[in-house]
Design a protein around this motif. Structure first.
Motif, PDB file in Angstrom:
ATOM      1  N   MET A 176       0.822  -1.208   0.000  1.00 33.93           N
ATOM      2  CA  MET A 176       0.000   0.000   0.000  1.00 33.93           C
ATOM      3  C   MET A 176       0.862   1.266   0.000  1.00 33.93           C
ATOM      4  O   MET A 176       0.592   2.226  -0.732  1.00 33.93           O
ATOM      5  CB  MET A 176      -0.932  -0.015   1.206  1.00 33.93           C
ATOM      6  N   LYS A 177       1.920   1.280   0.814  1.00 29.34           N
ATOM      7  CA  LYS A 177       2.795   2.453   0.842  1.00 29.34           C
ATOM      8  C   LYS A 177       3.464   2.671  -0.513  1.00 29.34           C
ATOM      9  O   LYS A 177       3.550   3.799  -1.002  1.00 29.34           O
ATOM     10  CB  LYS A 177       3.858   2.282   1.928  1.00 29.34           C
ATOM     11  N   TYR A 178       3.942   1.590  -1.089  1.00 24.83           N
ATOM     12  CA  TYR A 178       4.606   1.720  -2.391  1.00 24.83           C
ATOM     13  C   TYR A 178       3.621   2.190  -3.460  1.00 24.83           C
ATOM     14  O   TYR A 178       3.961   2.999  -4.316  1.00 24.83           O
ATOM     15  CB  TYR A 178       5.225   0.380  -2.779  1.00 24.83           C
ATOM     16  N   PHE A 179       2.391   1.703  -3.383  1.00 26.16           N
ATOM     17  CA  PHE A 179       1.373   2.112  -4.354  1.00 26.16           C
ATOM     18  C   PHE A 179       1.048   3.599  -4.228  1.00 26.16           C
ATOM     19  O   PHE A 179       1.033   4.334  -5.222  1.00 26.16           O
ATOM     20  CB  PHE A 179       0.115   1.271  -4.164  1.00 26.16           C
ATOM     21  N   LEU A 180       0.798   4.056  -3.020  1.00 27.03           N
ATOM     22  CA  LEU A 180       0.396   5.450  -2.828  1.00 27.03           C
ATOM     23  C   LEU A 180       1.510   6.426  -3.188  1.00 27.03           C
ATOM     24  O   LEU A 180       1.309   7.376  -3.957  1.00 27.03           O
ATOM     25  CB  LEU A 180      -0.055   5.665  -1.381  1.00 27.03           C
ATOM     26  N   LEU A 181       2.705   6.191  -2.651  1.00 26.43           N
ATOM     27  CA  LEU A 181       3.800   7.122  -2.892  1.00 26.43           C
ATOM     28  C   LEU A 181       4.284   7.057  -4.339  1.00 26.43           C
ATOM     29  O   LEU A 181       4.620   8.076  -4.945  1.00 26.43           O
ATOM     30  CB  LEU A 181       4.949   6.827  -1.932  1.00 26.43           C
ATOM     31  N   SER A 183       2.461   6.345  -6.865  1.00 28.05           N
ATOM     32  CA  SER A 183       1.441   6.993  -7.701  1.00 28.05           C
ATOM     33  C   SER A 183       1.667   8.497  -7.751  1.00 28.05           C
ATOM     34  O   SER A 183       1.543   9.128  -8.821  1.00 28.05           O
ATOM     35  CB  SER A 183       0.048   6.679  -7.162  1.00 28.05           C
ATOM     36  N   PHE A 184       2.009   9.093  -6.610  1.00 28.05           N
ATOM     37  CA  PHE A 184       2.321  10.520  -6.602  1.00 28.05           C
ATOM     38  C   PHE A 184       3.544  10.815  -7.477  1.00 28.05           C
ATOM     39  O   PHE A 184       3.565  11.780  -8.240  1.00 28.05           O
ATOM     40  CB  PHE A 184       2.570  11.002  -5.171  1.00 28.05           C
ATOM     41  N   ALA A 185       4.578   9.976  -7.362  1.00 27.25           N
ATOM     42  CA  ALA A 185       5.786  10.183  -8.168  1.00 27.25           C
ATOM     43  C   ALA A 185       5.481  10.034  -9.654  1.00 27.25           C
ATOM     44  O   ALA A 185       6.002  10.796 -10.481  1.00 27.25           O
ATOM     45  CB  ALA A 185       6.861   9.185  -7.745  1.00 27.25           C
ATOM     46  N   SER A 186       4.643   9.063 -10.008  1.00 28.02           N
ATOM     47  CA  SER A 186       4.271   8.890 -11.409  1.00 28.02           C
ATOM     48  C   SER A 186       3.485  10.096 -11.925  1.00 28.02           C
ATOM     49  O   SER A 186       3.640  10.503 -13.081  1.00 28.02           O
ATOM     50  CB  SER A 186       3.441   7.614 -11.576  1.00 28.02           C
ATOM     51  N   ALA A 187       2.638  10.667 -11.059  1.00 28.78           N
ATOM     52  CA  ALA A 187       1.885  11.857 -11.464  1.00 28.78           C
ATOM     53  C   ALA A 187       2.826  13.031 -11.726  1.00 28.78           C
ATOM     54  O   ALA A 187       2.655  13.776 -12.708  1.00 28.78           O
ATOM     55  CB  ALA A 187       0.868  12.222 -10.382  1.00 28.78           C
ATOM     56  N   LEU A 230       9.838  18.579 -12.323  1.00 33.36           N
ATOM     57  CA  LEU A 230       8.897  17.497 -12.034  1.00 33.36           C
ATOM     58  C   LEU A 230       9.463  16.137 -12.436  1.00 33.36           C
ATOM     59  O   LEU A 230       9.240  15.127 -11.752  1.00 33.36           O
ATOM     60  CB  LEU A 230       7.581  17.762 -12.761  1.00 33.36           C
ATOM     61  N   LEU A 231      10.204  16.114 -13.554  1.00 32.46           N
ATOM     62  CA  LEU A 231      10.853  14.867 -13.949  1.00 32.46           C
ATOM     63  C   LEU A 231      11.858  14.404 -12.899  1.00 32.46           C
ATOM     64  O   LEU A 231      11.973  13.211 -12.609  1.00 32.46           O
ATOM     65  CB  LEU A 231      11.576  15.055 -15.286  1.00 32.46           C
ATOM     66  N   THR A 232      12.578  15.364 -12.331  1.00 37.95           N
ATOM     67  CA  THR A 232      13.568  15.037 -11.313  1.00 37.95           C
ATOM     68  C   THR A 232      12.922  14.359 -10.120  1.00 37.95           C
ATOM     69  O   THR A 232      13.470  13.397  -9.550  1.00 37.95           O
ATOM     70  CB  THR A 232      14.318  16.299 -10.866  1.00 37.95           C
ATOM     71  N   VAL A 233      11.750  14.822  -9.730  1.00 36.74           N
ATOM     72  CA  VAL A 233      11.036  14.201  -8.606  1.00 36.74           C
ATOM     73  C   VAL A 233      10.691  12.753  -8.929  1.00 36.74           C
ATOM     74  O   VAL A 233      10.904  11.838  -8.114  1.00 36.74           O
ATOM     75  CB  VAL A 233       9.768  15.003  -8.268  1.00 36.74           C
ATOM     76  N   GLY A 234      10.170  12.508 -10.124  1.00 36.67           N
ATOM     77  CA  GLY A 234       9.787  11.149 -10.506  1.00 36.67           C
ATOM     78  C   GLY A 234      10.976  10.207 -10.561  1.00 36.67           C
ATOM     79  O   GLY A 234      10.924   9.080 -10.037  1.00 36.67           O
ATOM     80  N   PHE A 235      12.059  10.652 -11.190  1.00 42.34           N
ATOM     81  CA  PHE A 235      13.239   9.798 -11.286  1.00 42.34           C
ATOM     82  C   PHE A 235      13.880   9.577  -9.923  1.00 42.34           C
ATOM     83  O   PHE A 235      14.328   8.472  -9.596  1.00 42.34           O
ATOM     84  CB  PHE A 235      14.256  10.413 -12.240  1.00 42.34           C
ATOM     85  N   ALA A 236      13.968  10.632  -9.104  1.00 40.08           N
ATOM     86  CA  ALA A 236      14.596  10.516  -7.786  1.00 40.08           C
ATOM     87  C   ALA A 236      13.830   9.540  -6.897  1.00 40.08           C
ATOM     88  O   ALA A 236      14.429   8.834  -6.072  1.00 40.08           O
ATOM     89  CB  ALA A 236      14.679  11.883  -7.122  1.00 40.08           C
TER      90      ALA A 236
END
Length: 566
Positions: A176-181, A183-187, A230-236
């Motif tokens: 659940m934690k991996y899914f929620l967090l 999902s935010f990173a993917s957004a 925003l890309l940096t957040v997703g990759f990081a």
């Protein structure tokens, strides 16, 4: 506006490793349908599933590896499917790292699943193969759209795999934690892609690079800068970089150990290669805009990852923070790749580091998978005390992999850090070399602390007694002895430190509740454990080979780095 594109045979040849994985995932699910089952088909698996299904999955991985190795010799085009996917040497090298990680994860799974009596094994192995497919997509992406498709493909599979142990609350929490967090990173990543498309009108890396060089004259528009942030957040997030690392310890601890071993390597390879392609190659002309941010993230990740690992008393959480620190080291390769003249050196150093990290980390998690019990215990400091006297092979191998992760020569960790720090030095970032060396010295402490615990400390008797106690059984208390006095009355005999009781002893028997037999760290399940030992042996051999043999080829690797990524 119309667009027509017909895939050629060379296009399908370039993605042959992915095609093999997808086909074998479908075959595996069909095999799961025809295998004999015990009880209800939807709930219980038969004994053949513990050997046949992993064999089919491993066959798919080996077939995909054979396809990737073949592509090294047939020289496919550098890009396929209208420049959306790469098939160059660097991509194939990253594919092999992902496939080896997936194959070792499969080898670690049968004994683990048998010990925990997990069912739905067909879905488990099919999800592993599909997760590998998504990682291969992201590692070979030459378009932002393929980056997102690959990211979502392996993330969806890992969400389920992390929460696969339905009887364990920590596993459900992990998924659940991996899914929620995630999902935010993917957004964040998707929104960043949308802004980059709005600023440049393109989603292809090559077209974005041409736009920045020609129309923007080497200057990044404001909309492009916001998209890069925003890309940096997703990759990081996928690299477990600070400050986006909070999910890593909880997810690594709760997920099944073979899944943790695989995802700790595979996600880093996929995300880091996409990171390098976007920032180090496509946007190297505007490095002054993004380089300070990535530099700060790399330094924070290296330092804080090692600092946060100092107080850990759980080997799984220790390896999680170690993974964070190693992600910081890998980001040094991204920083170096941003230099216009040294981008290939940074990319080759990161790929070599990943090939070394693959064997060290999976080997350590492989030992943990043999120690882990059904209640998600067995790898605390108290459990590891005196492990050398109880299970010397496991203690020796775990110490070997921890020393390799710490960077002791002649193992793989030393060669990996040496080449990466050398790339930082010649890439014009000596400060990263100094910070990395200091952080590595700091990291030696927490690795040696666990090694000293296994070899130099004795296990606490109370904890050992609790471990040896059979599940569902209450330990017996000493029953007072009686003696007959001259008056014929029975009295309790006085014992030292005990109070005499004048009541008649009542013998009560407490029946143990029948429970499924589960293996503990002291009584391992030898059935199917050979699969795990093969995986750990391969990891140990790989750790030595990459640390002893490959360093002699480092100058040649440096000269050949120009052809790694295109």
């Amino acid at each position: 506006m119309t667009f027509n594109y017909v895939a050629s045979s060379k296009d399908w040849l370039g993605i042959a490793p992915m095609v093999v994985l997808v086909v074998m995932a479908l075959v595996l699910m069909l095999v799961d349908l025809v295998l004999p089952h015990e009880g209800e088909r939807s709930k219980h698996s038969g004994p053949a599933n513990f050997t046949v299904l992993p064999a089919v999955a491993l066959l798919g991985v080996l077939g995909s590896m054979a396809a990737a190795i073949t592509l090294f010799f047939v020289t496919p085009p550098a890009s396929v499917f209208n420049n959306m996917l790469g098939a160059d040497a660097g991509t194939l090298y990253a594919d092999l790292i992902i496939l080896i990680a997936g194959g070792l994860g499969i080898l670690l799974s049968p004994a683990y699943l048998k010990r925990l009596q997990l069912v739905h094994q067909g879905e488990y192995y099919a999800l592993l193969l599909l997760a590998m497919t998504g990682m291969l997509l992201m590692a070979g992406a030459l378009s932002f759209l393929i980056v997102f498709v690959g990211l979502e493909m392996f993330s969806l599979a890992l969400y389920i795999l992390c929460g696969f142990i339905d009887q364990r609350q920590t596993s459900q929490e992990s998924g659940m934690k991996y899914f929620l967090l995630s999902s935010f990173a993917s957004a964040f990543l998707l929104y960043g892609i949308a802004l980059i498309y709005a600023a440049t009108g393109h989603t292809s890396f090559v077209d974005v690079q041409k736009f920045v060089l020609t129309q923007a004259h080497g200057q990044a528009p404001l909309l492009l800068l916001v998209g890069l942030g925003l890309l940096t957040v997703g990759f990081a997030f996928k690299v477990s970089a600070v400050p986006f690392q909070t999910w890593t310890p909880d997810v690594y601890q709760g997920a099944p150990a073979p899944v943790t071993a695989f995802m700790s390597v595979g996600t880093k390879v996929a995300a880091l290669l996409a990171f390098i392609r976007v920032f180090g190659f496509a946007l190297s002309s505007v490095q002054s805009s993004w380089l300070p941010v990535v530099w700060a993230i790399a330094v924070l990740t290296v330092v804080l990852g090692n600092v946060m690992a100092l107080g850990q008393g759980n080997i799984k959480r220790l390896l999680a923070y170690s993974s964070i620190a190693h992600g910081g080291y890998l980001l040094i390769g991204v920083v170096v790749s941003g230099a216009a003249q040294q981008n290939h050196i940074g990319a080759s150093a990161a790929l070599f580091y990943l090939s070394c990290y693959l064997f060290m980390n999976i080997g350590a998690f492989g030992v943990v998978s043999l120690l882990e019990r059904i209640d998600n215990t067995g790898y605390e400091v108290a459990d590891l005390r005196g492990l050398w006297y109880r299970r010397p092979w496991l203690a020796g191998l775990l110490a070997f992999f921890l020393l390799a992760l710490a960077g002791f020569p002649p193992m793989a960790g030393f060669a990996a850090k040496y080449y990466l720090f050398y790339a930082a030095l010649i890439g014009g970032h000596p400060e990263l070399l100094i910070i990395g060396v200091v952080a590595s010295v700091l990291g030696i402490y927490y690795y040696l602390r666990f090694i000293a615990t296994m070899f130099m400390e004795e296990r606490e008797e109370s904890h050992a007694a609790a471990t040896h106690a059979a599940p569902g059984r209450i330990p017996a208390t000493p029953r007072p002895t009686t003696r007959t006095t001259s008056d014929g009355h029975a009295r309790a005999a006085s014992t030292r430190g005990a109070t005499a009781v004048a009541e008649k002893p009542v013998s009560t028997t407490i029946a143990a509740t029948p429970r499924p037999t589960t293996a503990t760290a002291e009584e391992p399940t030898h059935e199917l454990e050979g699969w795990s030992w093969v995986a750990i042996g391969i990891a140990a051999l790989g750790t030595l080979v990459t640390g002893v043999i490959l360093p002699f080829w480092l100058p040649q690797l440096q000269q050949a780095a120009q052809s790694l990524l295109k």
